[in-house]
Design a protein around this motif. Structure first.
Motif, PDB file in Angstrom:
ATOM      1  N   LEU A  95       0.825  -1.209   0.000  1.00 50.98           N
ATOM      2  CA  LEU A  95       0.000   0.000   0.000  1.00 50.98           C
ATOM      3  C   LEU A  95       0.860   1.261   0.000  1.00 50.98           C
ATOM      4  CD1 LEU A  95      -2.805  -1.040   2.507  1.00 50.98           C
ATOM      5  CD2 LEU A  95      -2.992  -0.778   0.019  1.00 50.98           C
ATOM      6  N   LEU A  96       1.921   1.258   0.792  1.00 48.66           N
ATOM      7  CA  LEU A  96       2.809   2.416   0.841  1.00 48.66           C
ATOM      8  C   LEU A  96       3.493   2.632  -0.510  1.00 48.66           C
ATOM      9  CD1 LEU A  96       4.139   4.638   2.578  1.00 48.66           C
ATOM     10  CD2 LEU A  96       5.916   2.984   3.127  1.00 48.66           C
ATOM     11  N   ALA A 105       2.574   5.741  -7.467  1.00 45.31           N
ATOM     12  CA  ALA A 105       1.685   6.251  -8.509  1.00 45.31           C
ATOM     13  C   ALA A 105       1.811   7.762  -8.672  1.00 45.31           C
ATOM     14  CB  ALA A 105       0.242   5.847  -8.206  1.00 45.31           C
ATOM     15  N   PRO A 106       1.746   8.544  -7.596  1.00 38.36           N
ATOM     16  CA  PRO A 106       1.917   9.996  -7.778  1.00 38.36           C
ATOM     17  C   PRO A 106       3.318  10.366  -8.286  1.00 38.36           C
ATOM     18  CG  PRO A 106       0.904   9.568  -5.658  1.00 38.36           C
ATOM     19  CD  PRO A 106       1.319   8.242  -6.224  1.00 38.36           C
ATOM     20  N   TYR A 137       3.544   9.660 -11.956  1.00 42.50           N
ATOM     21  CA  TYR A 137       2.755  10.637 -12.740  1.00 42.50           C
ATOM     22  C   TYR A 137       3.517  11.949 -12.899  1.00 42.50           C
ATOM     23  CZ  TYR A 137      -1.077  13.644 -14.186  1.00 42.50           C
ATOM     24  OH  TYR A 137      -1.859  14.522 -14.869  1.00 42.50           O
ATOM     25  N   SER A 182       2.511   1.614  -3.442  1.00 42.72           N
ATOM     26  CA  SER A 182       1.517   2.000  -4.449  1.00 42.72           C
ATOM     27  C   SER A 182       1.074   3.446  -4.272  1.00 42.72           C
ATOM     28  CB  SER A 182       0.284   1.095  -4.365  1.00 42.72           C
ATOM     29  OG  SER A 182       0.643  -0.231  -4.631  1.00 42.72           O
ATOM     30  N   SER A 183       0.849   3.857  -3.025  1.00 42.24           N
ATOM     31  CA  SER A 183       0.373   5.218  -2.793  1.00 42.24           C
ATOM     32  C   SER A 183       1.450   6.260  -3.082  1.00 42.24           C
ATOM     33  CB  SER A 183      -0.153   5.373  -1.364  1.00 42.24           C
ATOM     34  OG  SER A 183       0.900   5.182  -0.445  1.00 42.24           O
ATOM     35  N   LEU A 184       2.715   5.923  -2.880  1.00 48.53           N
ATOM     36  CA  LEU A 184       3.791   6.857  -3.197  1.00 48.53           C
ATOM     37  C   LEU A 184       4.241   6.729  -4.652  1.00 48.53           C
ATOM     38  CD1 LEU A 184       6.008   6.665  -0.001  1.00 48.53           C
ATOM     39  CD2 LEU A 184       4.454   8.479  -0.686  1.00 48.53           C
TER      40      LEU A 184
END
Length: 129
Positions: A116-117, A123-124, A127, A119-121
């Motif tokens: 989760l960590l 992806a942004p 981008y 993926s959450s860091l």
């Protein structure tokens, strides 16, 4: 010919990884044993503790007293892992299973949190970059 080569490469990789795992396990258990032995008082108590631990860890054959080589211990370890017989010799199977399932739960939780960590860091950042 190519599938055979891939299969042989996969088997060689598997053998190397399992041996590295076995070696790490042996080294970790060895340092744990050294601490246990160092806590004993007299030289006789230390030697007795070393003999007991060597038998329990499979370094010495309990029936003959013969020291088992690394290759023999490795093949025995692989056989036990493949048959899912991972309970250490001389340990209560039920207490080991409780401890094992608790460890699996903690490891799974840590894995999910890391995913989760990341993926959450990730992806942004992906981008933006």
């Amino acid at each position: 010919m190519r599938p055979l080569r891939r299969l042989l490469t996969a088997l060689l990789t598997l053998a190397i990884v399992t041996f590295a795992t076995f070696a790490g396990f042996e080294r970790g258990v060895g340092s744990s044993d050294a601490r246990t032995i160092a806590q004993r008082g007299t030289l006789e108590e230390r030697e007795q503790t070393r003999r007991i631990l060597d038998q329990r860890r499979g370094r010495v054959d309990p029936e003959t007293g013969r020291e088992r080589g690394v290759g023999e211990r490795y093949l025995s370890w692989v056989g036990r892992v493949l048959s899912l017989d991972v309970v250490p010799v001389g340990e209560d199977p039920q207490s080991f299973r409780r401890r094992w399932f608790r460890s699996v739960g903690v490891s799974t939780g840590l894995g999910v949190a890391a995913l989760l960590l990341a993926s959450s860091l990730g992806a942004p950042l992906g981008y933006v970059l």
